[in-house]
Enzyme design. Structure first.
Site, PDB file in Angstrom:
ATOM      1  N   ASN A 229      -9.263 116.385 -39.718  1.00  0.00           N
ATOM      2  CA  ASN A 229      -9.961 117.076 -38.639  1.00  0.00           C
ATOM      3  C   ASN A 229      -9.813 118.586 -38.831  1.00  0.00           C
ATOM      4  OD1 ASN A 229     -11.187 117.767 -36.193  1.00  0.00           O
ATOM      5  ND2 ASN A 229      -9.286 117.488 -35.029  1.00  0.00           N
TER       6      ASN A 229
ATOM      7  N   SER B  97       5.655 120.133 -27.976  1.00  0.00           N
ATOM      8  CA  SER B  97       4.478 120.114 -28.846  1.00  0.00           C
ATOM      9  C   SER B  97       4.698 119.144 -29.996  1.00  0.00           C
ATOM     10  CB  SER B  97       4.203 121.516 -29.409  1.00  0.00           C
ATOM     11  OG  SER B  97       3.944 122.437 -28.378  1.00  0.00           O
TER      12      SER B  97
ATOM     13  N   GLU C 201      -6.440 132.036 -26.129  1.00  0.00           N
ATOM     14  CA  GLU C 201      -5.225 131.227 -26.197  1.00  0.00           C
ATOM     15  C   GLU C 201      -3.984 132.067 -25.859  1.00  0.00           C
ATOM     16  OE1 GLU C 201      -5.144 128.067 -29.381  1.00  0.00           O
ATOM     17  OE2 GLU C 201      -6.704 129.368 -30.212  1.00  0.00           O
TER      18      GLU C 201
ATOM     19  N   SER D  60      -6.847 125.089 -29.342  1.00  0.00           N
ATOM     20  CA  SER D  60      -6.397 124.545 -28.054  1.00  0.00           C
ATOM     21  C   SER D  60      -7.511 123.807 -27.319  1.00  0.00           C
ATOM     22  CB  SER D  60      -5.819 125.656 -27.153  1.00  0.00           C
ATOM     23  OG  SER D  60      -4.668 126.206 -27.761  1.00  0.00           O
TER      24      SER D  60
END
EC number: 6.3.2.4
Length: 377
Positions: A333, A345, A23, A204
Site C-alpha cells: 500500500n 502506534s 498532521e 494519517s
C-alpha cells in the site's frame, strides 16, 4: 566549547515536532511520547516546536499536554514561546534562543535532530535538506527517500521499477482536473471501481475517501485537493487484510532488520483505517501483533519490506503497509518513513513484540543517527 567539555558532555538531541502540515497534532502526540521515553541520563534533550505558521520555538518538555485526547482538543505547538533558530558555528551547529527585549542566548551544539514531523514540510525531505545543509546529523531517511516516500505517485514508480507489487492506480494533477475533467474520469473508469481517492502527499488518512462509483468521484477529488493539488486514485483492495511490518536500518553495512508482522482490523462505522480509527479511542479497531497469518506469508512480508526499504534508499526507520488479498497475494500500500511513534502506534508495538521496547527503540534510532554522517553516503 573547550576540548574537555566536548569529550565529556552528553549528546544533545533536539526533538523537533509540529510543523505546517495537517498532521501537526499527530506530530505533537508522537513527540510527547518520545520526550517521555528518551533517556535524559544519557542525552541532553531540547524540545523544539514548529508552529502552524512555520516559526521554530523552544517548547515545553512536558509530554502530557502533547497527547491526543479527543477530536475536539488536538495538541499544537505553543506559538507564544521564545523563537529558536539553528545557527552555523565553527565546525558545528547551535540552537540560539531569541526572546523579546533580551540578548540572544545559545543552548549549545546540537549533535542529532530527531525530526518527528509528519506530512509535507517535514517528512518530505524539506527539513532533511535543511539539516544536510547545516551539517547536522538526524534520525530517519535522507532527502531522496523522504521525498519519494511522501509522494505516493513516485513511490509507486520506484516500487514498480524494482519489481515490487502495487495496486493499479492513476494520478490526477491540478492542471488535468481543471482543463480536462472527462479525461480524468476516463482514467479512473479504466482501473475500475471501487477506488480510494487520496491526497498524493499526505498521511494519517486525512483527505481520503472511498469511492464506489463515478457519481462520487468529483466530491472525493475535491476533498483530496483541499490537502494537495495532486491526487492519487487507487483500486480498492476489496476483501484485503491490512498487514504492516517495521524496518530499522542496520548498523554499518549490515542489512535492515524487520519486525514481527502485524494486522489491523477495522469494524463499526469505519469503512477503512481513517484518522479516528488510528488516533482516537475506538473499540472497533483491533491491532493483532503478531498477525494471525501463515509463517510463509509473514516471511514474505518481511522480505518485501526490506526490499522496499532499500529500493528507496531509506535510513533509520520505516513502516511498510500491505494488503493481503483473498488469493493470498501481497501488494504494497505504501511506505512511511516517519511512522506514527506513540507507544500504542503499530511501529513501536511491532518492535516491542520483536524484543525492542519503546525506550530501547528510541535509543537505537538516536544511536544510528549519531553514527551516521551527513552529506553523500
Amino acid at each position: 566549547m573547550d576540548e574537555q567539555r566536548e569529550t565529556t558532555r552528553k549528546p544533545r538531541i533536539a526533538v523537533v515536532f509540529g510543523g505546517r502540515s495537517n498532521e501537526h497534532a499527530v506530530s505533537c502526540s508522537t513527540a510527547g511520547s518520545v520526550l517521555k521515553a528518551i533517556d535524559t541520563e544519557r542525552y541532553d534533550v531540547v524540545p523544539v516546536g514548529i508552529t502552524h505558521e512555520g516559526r521554530w520555538v523552544l517548547e515545553s518538555s512536558d509530554p502530557e499536554r502533547l497527547a491526543i485526547t479527543s477530536a475536539d482538543k488536538l495538541p499544537e505547538v505553543d506559538a507564544s514561546r521564545a523563537t529558536v533558530a539553528l545557527a552555523n558555528a565553527e565546525r558545528s551547529s547551535e540552537l540560539v534562543v531569541h526572546e523579546p527585549a533580551s540578548v540572544p542566548r545559545t543552548l549549545g551544539e546540537v549533535d542529532v535532530v530527531f525530526p518527528l514531523l509528519h506530512g509535507p514540510w517535514g517528512e518530505d525531505g524539506t527539513i532533511q535538506g535543511l539539516l544536510e545543509m547545516a551539517g547536522v546529523r538526524y534520525v530517519g531517511a535522507g532527502v531522496l527517500a523522504s521525498a519519494v516516500g511522501m509522494d505516493k505517485h513516485y513511490m509507486k514508480i520506484v516500487f514498480q521499477a524494482q519489481g515490487l507489487p502495487v495496486l493499479p492506480y492513476t494520478v490526477i494533477t491540478a492542471r488535468e482536473w481543471e482543463q480536462d475533467r472527462p479525461a480524468c474520469h476516463e482514467s479512473v473508469d479504466a482501473i475500475g471501481y471501487p477506488v480510494f481517492v487520496k491526497p498524493c502527499r499526505g498521511g494519517s488518512s486525512i483527505g481520503i475517501s472511498k469511492v464506489h462509483d463515478a457519481s462520487e468521484l468529483d466530491a472525493a477529488v475535491a476533498e483530496a485537493r483541499r490537502h494537495d493539488p495532486k491526487v492519487l486514485v487507487e483500486v480498492a483492495a476489496e476483501g484485503g487484510r491490512e498487514i504492516e511490518c517495521g524496518v530499522i536500518q542496520g548498523f554499518g553495512t549490515n542489512p535492515p532488520d524487520t519486525s514481527v508482522v502485524a494486522e489491523i482490523s477495522i469494524g463499526g462505522d469505519h469503512e477503512f483505517y481513517d484518522f479516528a480509527a488510528k488516533y482516537l479511542p475506538e473499540e472497533h479497531t483491533r491491532l493483532d501483533v503478531p498477525a494471525d497469518i501463515p509463517e510463509a506469508i509473514s516471511d514474505q512480508v518481511r522480505e518485501i519490506s526490506a526490499r522496499a526499504f532499500e529500493a528507496l534508499s531509506c535510513e533509520g526507520l520505516a513502516r511498510v503497509d500491505f494488503f493481503l488479498l483473498p488469493d493470498e497475494r501481497l501488494v504494497i500500500n505504501e511506505i512511511n518513513t516517519m511512522p506514527g511513534f506513540t507507544p500504542s502506534s503499530m511501529f513501536p508495538r511491532m518492535w516491542a513484540a520483536s524484543g525492542l521496547d519503546y525506550p530501547a527503540l528510541v535509543d537505537r534510532l538516536v544511536q544510528l543517527a549519531l553514527h551516521r554522517d551527513t552529506g553523500l553516503r
